[in-house]
Design an enzyme around this catalytic site. Structure first.
Site, short mmCIF file in Angstrom:
data_model
loop_
_atom_site.label_atom_id
_atom_site.label_comp_id
_atom_site.label_asym_id
_atom_site.label_seq_id
_atom_site.Cartn_x
_atom_site.Cartn_y
_atom_site.Cartn_z
N ASP A 181 -1.42 -0.94 6.28
CA ASP A 181 -1.39 -0.25 7.57
C ASP A 181 -2.77 -0.11 8.21
OD1 ASP A 181 -2.15 1.74 5.54
OD2 ASP A 181 -2.05 3.17 7.20
N ASP B 35 -0.01 5.08 1.23
CA ASP B 35 -0.17 5.97 2.38
C ASP B 35 -0.14 5.19 3.69
OD1 ASP B 35 -0.42 8.30 0.83
OD2 ASP B 35 -2.51 7.83 0.42
N ASP C 97 0.87 -1.16 0.00
CA ASP C 97 0.00 0.00 0.00
C ASP C 97 0.92 1.22 0.00
OD1 ASP C 97 -2.26 1.66 0.30
OD2 ASP C 97 -2.06 1.62 2.48
#
Length: 332
Positions: free
Chosen positions: A244, A55, A53
């Protein structure tokens, strides 16, 4: 002079044509063809895949996103017509959005439709949007402005999270490992992050790059990861995703991939193991650093290098040795 620029023009034209025809490829990647082309030619030799991923994984961007959203609200003069208050997202509210809603436009619609009870804001001295077309136009306008603000901020703030470049470089240097980035953010925003945090050389080596613009459904829908696996010609079970957030984890697991979590301040309270995470840690530098060999061809992903379900250290390793030394020193 015309001959001088002909190769450049041909390269750009070819990149744009391929980007339009092949999902997951972009002119951003293909115009840096020297290294990308060499990895692309070895796709058939890939037996595993590592997907990141963007961000919160490549760089800590969530606070920058929040600042950019609020600045976009301010520049457009958004006001709730019932409360007469300026539109503003707090850190706590944005943390909730991060773990509940994927994609910037979806976050805006959730706020106006759900949190605000269907009350859309007035814009400057103008009225609030009334029709679906007007609402869509406003969301598009706000997202474009927010992206521009965000990109300007990232250029001065971008720094890869600890341990990220070490693992990424190992994967890029392994001819059997495909590497990609799959983000729900807009393509231009992700490209800015990759260029600033990874550098153009690393970015050019990615085998697949998918952004929110490339798929019709946002995380937690698995489409972005199933599409990436299809592009790489890999079974999802042979791929590991680094995420995250809870919605990112749900997307990876629904696609059939293993997933490790490097949490941020806004996501650390989530119960990732209950949703199927293979490993959870603050960042990829913990436990002596996460290496490619910790992720593939092992009986347990990140064995001895992850936090336990109760938030404690999940095994022995460099961190345990450090704690033991500290304990012995305190007793001496």
């Amino acid at each position: 002079a015309k001959r001088k620029y002909l190769p450049m023009l041909l390269t750009t034209f070819t990149a744009l044509a391929l980007a339009a025809l092949v999902p997951g490829m972009s002119a951003f990647s293909l115009t840096r063809a020297p290294v990308f082309g060499s990895r692309l030619s070895s796709l058939g030799a890939h037996t595993k895949g590592l997907l990141f991923d963007c961000d919160g994984v490549i760089i800590e961007t969530e606070s920058i996103h929040l600042l950019a959203y609020n600045e976009a609200w301010k520049r457009n003069g958004l006001v709730n017509p019932e409360t007469k208050e300026d539109v503003f997202w707090s850190v706590e509210y944005y943390d909730m959005l991060q773990n509940k809603v994927g994609g910037g436009k979806n976050k805006m619609r959730y706020f106006f439709d759900e949190t605000s009870g269907g009350v859309w804001p007035t814009v400057g001295s103008g009225p609030a949007p009334a029709t679906d077309d007007e609402k869509t136009a406003l969301v598009d306008k706000l997202q474009d402005m927010k992206t521009e603000i965000y990109q300007d901020m990232v250029k001065s703030e971008a720094e890869a999270r600890p341990g990220l470049l070490n693992l990424l470089d190992q994967a890029l240097n392994d001819p059997t490992c495909a590497v990609g980035v799959c983000s729900a953010a807009t393509k231009s925003a992700v490209e800015t992050v990759l260029s600033c945090a990874l550098g153009d050389e690393r970015s050019s080596k990615l085998d697949v790059f998918l952004a929110g613009d490339d798929v019709s459904a946002k995380k937690p829908d698995p489409l972005i990861y199933t599409t990436a696996c299809e592009r790489l010609g890999l079974d999802p079970s042979s791929c590991v995703v680094v995420e995250d957030s809870l919605i990112g984890l749900k997307a990876a697991k629904a696609a059939g991939c293993n997933c490790i979590i490097t949490y941020t301040d806004s996501t650390k309270q989530e119960k990732f193991y209950e949703t199927g995470a293979s490993a959870v840690m603050e960042d990829l530098s913990k436990f002596g650093g996460i290496n490619l060999t910790d992720l593939f061809d092992v009986d347990e992903v990140c064995k001895g290098k992850k936090e336990a379900a109760d938030g404690g250290a999940g095994g022995s390793g460099a961190d345990d040795e450090s704690k033991l030394r500290d304990l012995l020193m305190s007793l001496s």
